[in-house]
Design a protein around this motif. Structure first.
Motif, PDB file in Angstrom:
ATOM      1  N   PRO A  95      37.751  27.388  68.487  1.00 50.71           N
ATOM      2  CA  PRO A  95      39.210  27.248  68.381  1.00 50.71           C
ATOM      3  C   PRO A  95      39.604  26.573  67.072  1.00 50.71           C
ATOM      4  CG  PRO A  95      38.317  25.706  70.004  1.00 50.71           C
ATOM      5  CD  PRO A  95      37.173  26.544  69.514  1.00 50.71           C
TER       6      PRO A  95
ATOM      7  N   ASP B 118      35.637  33.690  65.018  1.00 51.68           N
ATOM      8  CA  ASP B 118      34.497  34.370  65.614  1.00 51.68           C
ATOM      9  C   ASP B 118      33.330  34.343  64.629  1.00 51.68           C
ATOM     10  OD1 ASP B 118      32.860  35.859  67.207  1.00 51.68           O
ATOM     11  OD2 ASP B 118      33.943  37.752  66.897  1.00 51.68           O
TER      12      ASP B 118
ATOM     13  N   GLY C 126      44.517  29.788  66.549  1.00 48.21           N
ATOM     14  CA  GLY C 126      43.671  30.971  66.681  1.00 48.21           C
ATOM     15  C   GLY C 126      42.220  30.605  66.907  1.00 48.21           C
ATOM     16  N   TYR C 127      41.380  31.587  66.771  1.00 46.41           N
ATOM     17  CA  TYR C 127      39.953  31.400  66.984  1.00 46.41           C
ATOM     18  C   TYR C 127      39.170  31.961  65.807  1.00 46.41           C
ATOM     19  CZ  TYR C 127      40.984  30.234  71.816  1.00 46.41           C
ATOM     20  OH  TYR C 127      41.458  29.624  72.940  1.00 46.41           O
TER      21      TYR C 127
END
Length: 93
Positions: free
Chosen positions: A60, A67, A64-65
Motif C-alpha cells: 500500500p 505491485d 494506491g498499491y
C-alpha cells in the motif's frame, strides 16, 4: 547449426523480457489495457506474472498499491534465460 539454434532460443526468451516490460509500462496508463494490444499482452504475460502475484502482495502506498511481482518476475525470467542458454551451450557446444 547448434550455435544458431542457441542464439534463436536466446532471442525468443529475450523478446519475452521486452513483452514483460511493455506490460509493466502499459499498467501505468489505465485505458491501454482495454485495447486489443493490451489484451494480447495481458494474455501473454498474466499466466507467468500470476505465479508471483500469489506470493507477493501489493504494497500500500497512499491511495494506491505498488505491485512488485512484475519486477521479481523479470529478474526470475532473466535467470531462466541465462540458465537455458548455459545448459544449451553445455549440451551442444
Amino acid at each position: 547449426m547448434a550455435f544458431q539454434v542457441i542464439v534463436y532460443i536466446s532471442n525468443i526468451l529475450g523478446f519475452y523480457t521486452y513483452v514483460l516490460i511493455a506490460r509493466v509500462l502499459m499498467s501505468w496508463v489505465p485505458d491501454v489495457e482495454r485495447t486489443s494490444f493490451g489484451r494480447i499482452l495481458f494474455k501473454l504475460t498474466e499466466p507467468y506474472l500470476g505465479i508471483f502475484r500469489r506470493f507477493i502482495p501489493p504494497l500500500p502506498l497512499g491511495g494506491g498499491y505498488l505491485d512488485l511481482s512484475p519486477i521479481v518476475g523479470i529478474f526470475a525470467w532473466s535467470f531462466v534465460q541465462s540458465g537455458v542458454v548455459l545448459v544449451l551451450q553445455w549440451l551442444f557446444l
